[in-house]
Design a protein around this motif. Sequence first.
Motif, PDB file in Angstrom:
ATOM      1  N   ARG A  73       1.036  -0.980  -0.352  1.00 55.45           N
ATOM      2  CA  ARG A  73       0.412  -0.221   0.042  1.00 55.45           C
ATOM      3  C   ARG A  73       1.359   1.556   0.193  1.00 55.45           C
ATOM      4  O   ARG A  73       0.453   2.429  -0.379  1.00 55.45           O
ATOM      5  CB  ARG A  73      -0.638   0.333   1.316  1.00 55.45           C
ATOM      6  CG  ARG A  73      -1.739   0.796   1.069  1.00 55.45           C
ATOM      7  CD  ARG A  73      -2.431   1.309  -0.255  1.00 55.45           C
ATOM      8  NE  ARG A  73      -3.906   2.509   0.106  1.00 55.45           N
ATOM      9  CZ  ARG A  73      -4.250   2.752   0.177  1.00 55.45           C
ATOM     10  NH1 ARG A  73      -5.464   1.382   0.753  1.00 55.45           N
ATOM     11  NH2 ARG A  73      -5.411   3.936   0.522  1.00 55.45           N
ATOM     12  N   TYR A 167      -6.829 -11.658   5.576  1.00 51.58           N
ATOM     13  CA  TYR A 167      -7.080 -10.437   4.155  1.00 51.58           C
ATOM     14  C   TYR A 167      -5.859  -9.577   5.580  1.00 51.58           C
ATOM     15  O   TYR A 167      -5.650  -9.344   6.408  1.00 51.58           O
ATOM     16  CB  TYR A 167      -8.283  -9.755   4.573  1.00 51.58           C
ATOM     17  CG  TYR A 167      -8.477  -9.638   5.725  1.00 51.58           C
ATOM     18  CD1 TYR A 167      -8.306  -8.062   6.501  1.00 51.58           C
ATOM     19  CD2 TYR A 167      -9.229 -10.325   6.923  1.00 51.58           C
ATOM     20  CE1 TYR A 167      -9.123  -7.548   7.150  1.00 51.58           C
ATOM     21  CE2 TYR A 167      -9.786 -10.370   8.249  1.00 51.58           C
ATOM     22  CZ  TYR A 167      -9.532  -8.467   8.391  1.00 51.58           C
ATOM     23  OH  TYR A 167     -10.422  -8.109   9.669  1.00 51.58           O
ATOM     24  N   ASN A 168      -5.384  -8.063   4.575  1.00 49.47           N
ATOM     25  CA  ASN A 168      -4.585  -7.030   5.528  1.00 49.47           C
ATOM     26  C   ASN A 168      -5.541  -6.044   4.936  1.00 49.47           C
ATOM     27  O   ASN A 168      -5.985  -5.059   4.582  1.00 49.47           O
ATOM     28  CB  ASN A 168      -3.583  -7.167   4.509  1.00 49.47           C
ATOM     29  CG  ASN A 168      -2.527  -6.163   4.533  1.00 49.47           C
ATOM     30  OD1 ASN A 168      -2.814  -4.964   5.141  1.00 49.47           O
ATOM     31  ND2 ASN A 168      -1.434  -5.709   4.347  1.00 49.47           N
ATOM     32  N   THR A 171      -4.487  -2.671   2.425  1.00 51.33           N
ATOM     33  CA  THR A 171      -5.485  -3.423   1.343  1.00 51.33           C
ATOM     34  C   THR A 171      -6.743  -3.698   1.031  1.00 51.33           C
ATOM     35  O   THR A 171      -6.473  -3.825  -0.275  1.00 51.33           O
ATOM     36  CB  THR A 171      -4.010  -4.069   0.673  1.00 51.33           C
ATOM     37  OG1 THR A 171      -4.419  -5.806   1.100  1.00 51.33           O
ATOM     38  CG2 THR A 171      -2.502  -2.975   0.881  1.00 51.33           C
ATOM     39  N   ALA A 172      -7.586  -4.116   1.810  1.00 47.29           N
ATOM     40  CA  ALA A 172      -8.890  -4.764   1.995  1.00 47.29           C
ATOM     41  C   ALA A 172      -9.805  -4.391   2.776  1.00 47.29           C
ATOM     42  O   ALA A 172     -10.093  -4.357   3.502  1.00 47.29           O
ATOM     43  CB  ALA A 172      -8.568  -6.678   2.141  1.00 47.29           C
ATOM     44  N   ALA A 175     -12.896  -5.372   3.774  1.00 48.04           N
ATOM     45  CA  ALA A 175     -13.305  -7.019   4.183  1.00 48.04           C
ATOM     46  C   ALA A 175     -13.885  -7.014   5.440  1.00 48.04           C
ATOM     47  O   ALA A 175     -15.119  -8.082   5.873  1.00 48.04           O
ATOM     48  CB  ALA A 175     -11.910  -7.054   5.764  1.00 48.04           C
ATOM     49  N   HIS A 199      -0.114  -8.586   7.950  1.00 47.55           N
ATOM     50  CA  HIS A 199      -0.060  -7.016   7.219  1.00 47.55           C
ATOM     51  C   HIS A 199       1.630  -7.104   6.664  1.00 47.55           C
ATOM     52  O   HIS A 199       1.970  -6.366   6.192  1.00 47.55           O
ATOM     53  CB  HIS A 199       0.044  -5.981   8.051  1.00 47.55           C
ATOM     54  CG  HIS A 199       0.310  -6.318   9.137  1.00 47.55           C
ATOM     55  ND1 HIS A 199       0.257  -6.908  11.019  1.00 47.55           N
ATOM     56  CD2 HIS A 199       2.100  -6.056  10.213  1.00 47.55           C
ATOM     57  CE1 HIS A 199       1.086  -7.105  11.311  1.00 47.55           C
ATOM     58  NE2 HIS A 199       1.619  -6.424  11.150  1.00 47.55           N
ATOM     59  N   ASP A 220      -7.870  -9.713  -2.370  1.00 52.64           N
ATOM     60  CA  ASP A 220      -6.860  -8.583  -1.543  1.00 52.64           C
ATOM     61  C   ASP A 220      -5.680  -9.023  -2.016  1.00 52.64           C
ATOM     62  O   ASP A 220      -5.059  -9.697  -2.619  1.00 52.64           O
ATOM     63  CB  ASP A 220      -6.713  -8.930  -0.266  1.00 52.64           C
ATOM     64  CG  ASP A 220      -6.346  -7.921   0.259  1.00 52.64           C
ATOM     65  OD1 ASP A 220      -4.840  -7.696   0.163  1.00 52.64           O
ATOM     66  OD2 ASP A 220      -5.913  -8.351   1.853  1.00 52.64           O
ATOM     67  N   THR A 223      -2.425 -10.725  -0.820  1.00 49.62           N
ATOM     68  CA  THR A 223      -2.571 -11.772  -0.618  1.00 49.62           C
ATOM     69  C   THR A 223      -2.061 -12.420  -1.910  1.00 49.62           C
ATOM     70  O   THR A 223      -1.542 -13.511  -2.042  1.00 49.62           O
ATOM     71  CB  THR A 223      -3.350 -12.713   0.218  1.00 49.62           C
ATOM     72  OG1 THR A 223      -4.372 -12.235  -1.037  1.00 49.62           O
ATOM     73  CG2 THR A 223      -3.936 -11.751   1.439  1.00 49.62           C
TER      74      THR A 223
END
Length: 321
Positions: A73, A167-168, A171-172, A175, A199, A220, A223
Amino acid sequence: MNRRELLALLGTITALPPSALAQQPNAPRLLGVLSVTADEVIGQTRLAEALVAHGWKEQGNLKIDWRSGAGDRAPIARLADELIALKPDILLAIGTPSVEELRQRTATIPIVFAVVTDPVSQGFVKNLAHPGGNITGFTDYDGPLAGKWLEMLMQITPHVARVLVVYNPATAPFAPLMLRTIEDAARTLHVTVEPAPVHDAPSIAALASRKDGGLLVLPDFFTMANRAGLLAAIHEAHLPAVFWSRTFVDEGGLMSYSTDSAEQLRRAASYIDRILKGAQAADLPVQNPTKFELAINLKTAKALGVTIPPSLLATANDVIE
């Protein structure tokens, strides 16, 4: 024409704004692309091929400047600044962080997005039918999809009591929306859902210590960019997992139920074409996915000791033996 008239004409031409000079008949149009990942799995070649089919050819009437954050990101903001400085005719934003950064920098340059989740709730467009503003595009998710992932996981592992959702958050950001859908399905399926945010490499590697349950890996680009480490951790944990892209299945993951990201870029090319020919982004409806594909890796299923029900195999688009 005398000297005075010639000088006056030259003065008029040099006074034209850069955008007018840039759009002379023989000048190529500029498409700026900002992607969260550099990986070819997202379909860079498919985009170029689709644009050619619409009559836009690189080194001809179109120039494409592709910038990528490689799943991180942090550099996306800087790359967005670089693209805006080029004064492109149109922008393609691949992934939610790309849209977030570009929309902060321009309200006039048309932006077409692809592989983006829930653009209305994220404030990118007013609504799907009439997006308004300078942004439109193609989503990779519809409401029931996240619950479908959980249902599929429970079909092959009915005795699992806990499911980790990977998930991060950076960047998501969508979620929480998916988690609500998964939690709703979990109540019906009598399973506990636990968010498992990642992360960086250490947080991904820590998943290897989870020796019970199953995993859902949300859409994501983080990932995707870090899939080698993620797949290694899941393999070490010896847990079944459902992924958001068949790329994971091709590389050893168990199962995916997903849209085709490269196909989304092909569809995005049609909007890029229409806008370059005069259409307004505000008038082009945002389109949800219409096709989903199920991919199953039987080799991985055997290694995990799970049985894929015949009914699930019968609906699979791709089965890796």
